[in-house]
Motif scaffolding. Structure first.
Motif, PDB file in Angstrom:
ATOM      1  N   TYR A 233      -4.230 -16.142   8.157  1.00  7.84           N
ATOM      2  CA  TYR A 233      -5.590 -16.319   7.652  1.00  7.84           C
ATOM      3  C   TYR A 233      -5.718 -15.922   6.181  1.00  7.84           C
ATOM      4  O   TYR A 233      -4.987 -15.065   5.683  1.00  7.84           O
ATOM      5  N   ASP A 234      -6.677 -16.552   5.514  1.00 10.52           N
ATOM      6  CA  ASP A 234      -7.198 -16.101   4.212  1.00 10.52           C
ATOM      7  C   ASP A 234      -6.190 -16.169   3.076  1.00 10.52           C
ATOM      8  O   ASP A 234      -6.256 -15.367   2.140  1.00 10.52           O
ATOM      9  N   MET A 235      -5.294 -17.152   3.092  1.00 13.53           N
ATOM     10  CA  MET A 235      -4.315 -17.240   2.013  1.00 13.53           C
ATOM     11  C   MET A 235      -4.779 -18.113   0.855  1.00 13.53           C
ATOM     12  O   MET A 235      -4.137 -18.144  -0.190  1.00 13.53           O
ATOM     13  N   SER A 236      -5.893 -18.817   1.013  1.00 13.47           N
ATOM     14  CA  SER A 236      -6.432 -19.605  -0.098  1.00 13.47           C
ATOM     15  C   SER A 236      -7.745 -19.061  -0.621  1.00 13.47           C
ATOM     16  O   SER A 236      -8.338 -19.630  -1.539  1.00 13.47           O
ATOM     17  N   GLY A 237      -8.227 -17.975  -0.045  1.00 13.93           N
ATOM     18  CA  GLY A 237      -9.501 -17.419  -0.474  1.00 13.93           C
ATOM     19  C   GLY A 237      -9.659 -15.992  -0.008  1.00 13.93           C
ATOM     20  O   GLY A 237      -8.717 -15.372   0.470  1.00 13.93           O
ATOM     21  N   LEU A 238     -10.846 -15.467  -0.163  1.00  9.58           N
ATOM     22  CA  LEU A 238     -11.237 -14.097   0.161  1.00  9.58           C
ATOM     23  C   LEU A 238     -10.756 -13.139  -0.911  1.00  9.58           C
ATOM     24  O   LEU A 238     -11.555 -12.597  -1.661  1.00  9.58           O
ATOM     25  N   VAL A 239      -9.436 -12.878  -0.983  1.00  7.25           N
ATOM     26  CA  VAL A 239      -8.905 -12.078  -2.098  1.00  7.25           C
ATOM     27  C   VAL A 239      -7.594 -12.683  -2.581  1.00  7.25           C
ATOM     28  O   VAL A 239      -6.812 -13.225  -1.801  1.00  7.25           O
ATOM     29  N   ARG A 240      -7.372 -12.581  -3.890  1.00  4.20           N
ATOM     30  CA  ARG A 240      -6.058 -12.876  -4.437  1.00  4.20           C
ATOM     31  C   ARG A 240      -5.119 -11.740  -4.035  1.00  4.20           C
ATOM     32  O   ARG A 240      -5.572 -10.644  -3.704  1.00  4.20           O
ATOM     33  N   GLU A 241      -3.796 -11.982  -4.075  1.00  8.15           N
ATOM     34  CA  GLU A 241      -2.869 -11.013  -3.503  1.00  8.15           C
ATOM     35  C   GLU A 241      -1.686 -10.732  -4.422  1.00  8.15           C
ATOM     36  O   GLU A 241      -1.071 -11.656  -4.965  1.00  8.15           O
ATOM     37  N   TRP A 242      -1.385  -9.444  -4.578  1.00  5.58           N
ATOM     38  CA  TRP A 242      -0.207  -9.035  -5.330  1.00  5.58           C
ATOM     39  C   TRP A 242       1.067  -9.551  -4.672  1.00  5.58           C
ATOM     40  O   TRP A 242       1.190  -9.531  -3.447  1.00  5.58           O
ATOM     41  N   CYS A 243       2.023  -9.978  -5.488  1.00  2.00           N
ATOM     42  CA  CYS A 243       3.360 -10.323  -5.022  1.00  2.00           C
ATOM     43  C   CYS A 243       4.390  -9.406  -5.677  1.00  2.00           C
ATOM     44  O   CYS A 243       4.085  -8.688  -6.638  1.00  2.00           O
ATOM     45  N   GLU A 291      -1.246 -10.286 -13.589  1.00  2.00           N
ATOM     46  CA  GLU A 291      -2.022  -9.151 -14.085  1.00  2.00           C
ATOM     47  C   GLU A 291      -1.069  -7.999 -14.368  1.00  2.00           C
ATOM     48  O   GLU A 291       0.005  -7.886 -13.770  1.00  2.00           O
ATOM     49  N   SER A 292      -1.490  -7.107 -15.242  1.00  2.00           N
ATOM     50  CA  SER A 292      -0.740  -5.887 -15.513  1.00  2.00           C
ATOM     51  C   SER A 292      -0.656  -5.051 -14.231  1.00  2.00           C
ATOM     52  O   SER A 292      -1.620  -5.009 -13.451  1.00  2.00           O
ATOM     53  N   PRO A 293       0.475  -4.382 -13.989  1.00  2.00           N
ATOM     54  CA  PRO A 293       0.630  -3.595 -12.756  1.00  2.00           C
ATOM     55  C   PRO A 293      -0.387  -2.479 -12.579  1.00  2.00           C
ATOM     56  O   PRO A 293      -0.565  -1.987 -11.463  1.00  2.00           O
ATOM     57  N   ASP A 294      -1.060  -2.082 -13.654  1.00  2.00           N
ATOM     58  CA  ASP A 294      -2.047  -1.015 -13.525  1.00  2.00           C
ATOM     59  C   ASP A 294      -3.482  -1.544 -13.412  1.00  2.00           C
ATOM     60  O   ASP A 294      -4.437  -0.764 -13.403  1.00  2.00           O
ATOM     61  N   SER A 295      -3.643  -2.870 -13.279  1.00  2.00           N
ATOM     62  CA  SER A 295      -4.979  -3.461 -13.161  1.00  2.00           C
ATOM     63  C   SER A 295      -5.549  -3.234 -11.770  1.00  2.00           C
ATOM     64  O   SER A 295      -4.853  -3.389 -10.763  1.00  2.00           O
ATOM     65  N   ARG A 296      -6.836  -2.898 -11.723  1.00  2.00           N
ATOM     66  CA  ARG A 296      -7.550  -2.770 -10.444  1.00  2.00           C
ATOM     67  C   ARG A 296      -8.737  -3.730 -10.486  1.00  2.00           C
ATOM     68  O   ARG A 296      -9.644  -3.559 -11.311  1.00  2.00           O
ATOM     69  N   LEU A 297      -8.736  -4.718  -9.594  1.00  2.00           N
ATOM     70  CA  LEU A 297      -9.730  -5.783  -9.645  1.00  2.00           C
ATOM     71  C   LEU A 297     -10.433  -5.913  -8.300  1.00  2.00           C
ATOM     72  O   LEU A 297      -9.823  -5.734  -7.235  1.00  2.00           O
ATOM     73  N   GLU A 298     -11.715  -6.272  -8.353  1.00  2.00           N
ATOM     74  CA  GLU A 298     -12.526  -6.319  -7.146  1.00  2.00           C
ATOM     75  C   GLU A 298     -12.129  -7.439  -6.192  1.00  2.00           C
ATOM     76  O   GLU A 298     -12.498  -7.406  -5.019  1.00  2.00           O
ATOM     77  N   ASP A 299     -11.371  -8.427  -6.688  1.00  2.00           N
ATOM     78  CA  ASP A 299     -11.018  -9.548  -5.815  1.00  2.00           C
ATOM     79  C   ASP A 299      -9.509  -9.662  -5.602  1.00  2.00           C
ATOM     80  O   ASP A 299      -8.999 -10.713  -5.230  1.00  2.00           O
ATOM     81  N   VAL A 300      -8.779  -8.575  -5.803  1.00  2.00           N
ATOM     82  CA  VAL A 300      -7.327  -8.582  -5.595  1.00  2.00           C
ATOM     83  C   VAL A 300      -6.961  -7.571  -4.515  1.00  2.00           C
ATOM     84  O   VAL A 300      -7.317  -6.388  -4.607  1.00  2.00           O
ATOM     85  N   GLY A 301      -6.261  -8.058  -3.488  1.00  2.93           N
ATOM     86  CA  GLY A 301      -5.746  -7.218  -2.420  1.00  2.93           C
ATOM     87  C   GLY A 301      -4.252  -7.448  -2.269  1.00  2.93           C
ATOM     88  O   GLY A 301      -3.561  -7.814  -3.218  1.00  2.93           O
ATOM     89  N   PHE A 302      -3.751  -7.292  -1.037  1.00  2.00           N
ATOM     90  CA  PHE A 302      -2.326  -7.522  -0.817  1.00  2.00           C
ATOM     91  C   PHE A 302      -2.059  -7.740   0.672  1.00  2.00           C
ATOM     92  O   PHE A 302      -2.887  -7.441   1.529  1.00  2.00           O
ATOM     93  N   ARG A 303      -0.865  -8.270   0.935  1.00  2.00           N
ATOM     94  CA  ARG A 303      -0.427  -8.609   2.282  1.00  2.00           C
ATOM     95  C   ARG A 303       1.001  -8.105   2.441  1.00  2.00           C
ATOM     96  O   ARG A 303       1.804  -8.164   1.519  1.00  2.00           O
ATOM     97  N   LEU A 304       1.338  -7.642   3.626  1.00  3.24           N
ATOM     98  CA  LEU A 304       2.658  -7.059   3.867  1.00  3.24           C
ATOM     99  C   LEU A 304       3.652  -8.088   4.368  1.00  3.24           C
ATOM    100  O   LEU A 304       3.290  -9.086   5.005  1.00  3.24           O
TER     101      LEU A 304
END
Length: 309
Positions: A233-243, A291-304
């Motif tokens: 779920y949610d790979m095209s929306g909701l939050v962008r994700e760190w790789c 994004e810079s590794p130290d950026s904190r953004l309201e629409d960026v999350g992550f997936r394991l």
């Protein structure tokens, strides 16, 4: 030490069964059929649906196929979906993600069914704070995090995410990680089941993603819309994700065909997927951000991810 789901013996220090993914020293069981929880550990059958709970090596934590595993960390459950090894065409001809190139993922791996949620974040954050000899105080946690356990965890830098993953590895003795850019895109496309949709699971963005056109400008619980071909779920929306990968705009020109992991160094990390405040084009499966590794953004999350060797 015996796993109660597959009945196989494992070394005494094993915390999670490598075959089923279940915690071995459990105080309760979860039914693999109906997912009814907190069943007494010595139960033979689920009290809700009657499904057998022990002694059958074909039973995995959430279904019989091994394509999904449920993990329990300090009472918080999360699902991961198996992505089978395979090849695909990565990228397309647009400015941010060209050229198209063939990529092969040579290993199976599990990837989060959903982005990591606030609920799991809080459990791991408490572990990190207490491991540093400090007192955990929920009064220090923003109310929007406490009040929305099923929202994706956001406003975490790449560096914050690495701290989270190190703590999760220590708790579970499993090598959880961030997906590489290639692993992320292959899973978003639906892996071996891909139907070549523009977005992850559909050509109609409204079906599968919270984006600027339907989100009302804010977060939603994970898993509210439709999944993709792999039930992710949610790979095209909701939050962008760190790789995992460092970003290089020219990397696609000369990246390896097998298991690319990005440049060895860089200034920014890759971010993939659309979010609740991106437009339709930015929700394309192929679209790349950084994004810079130290950026904190309201629409960026992550997936394991959890790779299978």
């Amino acid at each position: 030490m015996k796993c109660p789901f597959c009945n196989q013996e494992h070394p005494d220090n094993t915390k999670f069964c490598p075959e089923t993914g279940n915690k071995i020293e459990m105080t309760s069981l979860t039914c693999p059929s109906c997912e009814f929880r907190d069943i007494p550990i010595d139960s033979k059958f689920c009290p809700q649906c009657g499904h057998p709970l022990q002694g059958d090596p074909s039973i995995s934590p959430s279904n019989h196929s091994g394509d999904i595993k449920t993990f329990n960390v300090k009472g918080v459950f999360f699902d991961m979906i198996r992505v089978k090894a395979g090849s695909f065409t990565m990228g397309d001809s647009t400015e941010s993600d060209n050229p198209e190139h063939e990529v092969t993922i040579t290993h199976d791996y599990y990837i989060g069914k959903y982005p990591v949620t606030n609920e799991l974040l809080l459990v791991i954050s408490k572990e990190v704070v207490e491991s540093e000899g400090e007192d955990w105080d929920e009064n220090d946690i923003p109310s929007e995090v406490l009040d929305n356990p099923e929202f994706p965890a956001t406003e975490l830098s790449f560096d914050d995410v690495r701290v989270f993953i190190r703590a999760l590895r220590k708790l579970t003795n499993l090598k959880f990680d961030l997906p590489t850019e290639a692993e992320w895109e292959y899973a978003a496309r639906g892996g071996e089941k891909s139907e070549n949709f523009r977005y992850s699971g559909s050509d109609d963005l409204e079906d599968v993603a919270w984006y600027e056109g339907n989100s009302d400008g804010g977060l939603h619980d994970v898993g509210e819309l439709e999944p993709n071909e792999l039930d992710i779920y949610d790979m095209s929306g909701l939050v962008r994700e760190w790789c995992h990968d460092w970003f290089d705009s020219d990397y696609y020109d000369n990246s390896p065909s097998n298991n690319p992991r990005g440049p060895r160094q860089g200034d920014c990390k890759v971010i993939r997927g659309g979010s609740f405040n991106t437009d339709e084009e930015e929700c394309d499966i192929c679209y790349r951000y950084y994004e810079s590794p130290d950026s904190r953004l309201e629409d960026v999350g992550f997936r394991l991810v959890l790779r299978i060797k």
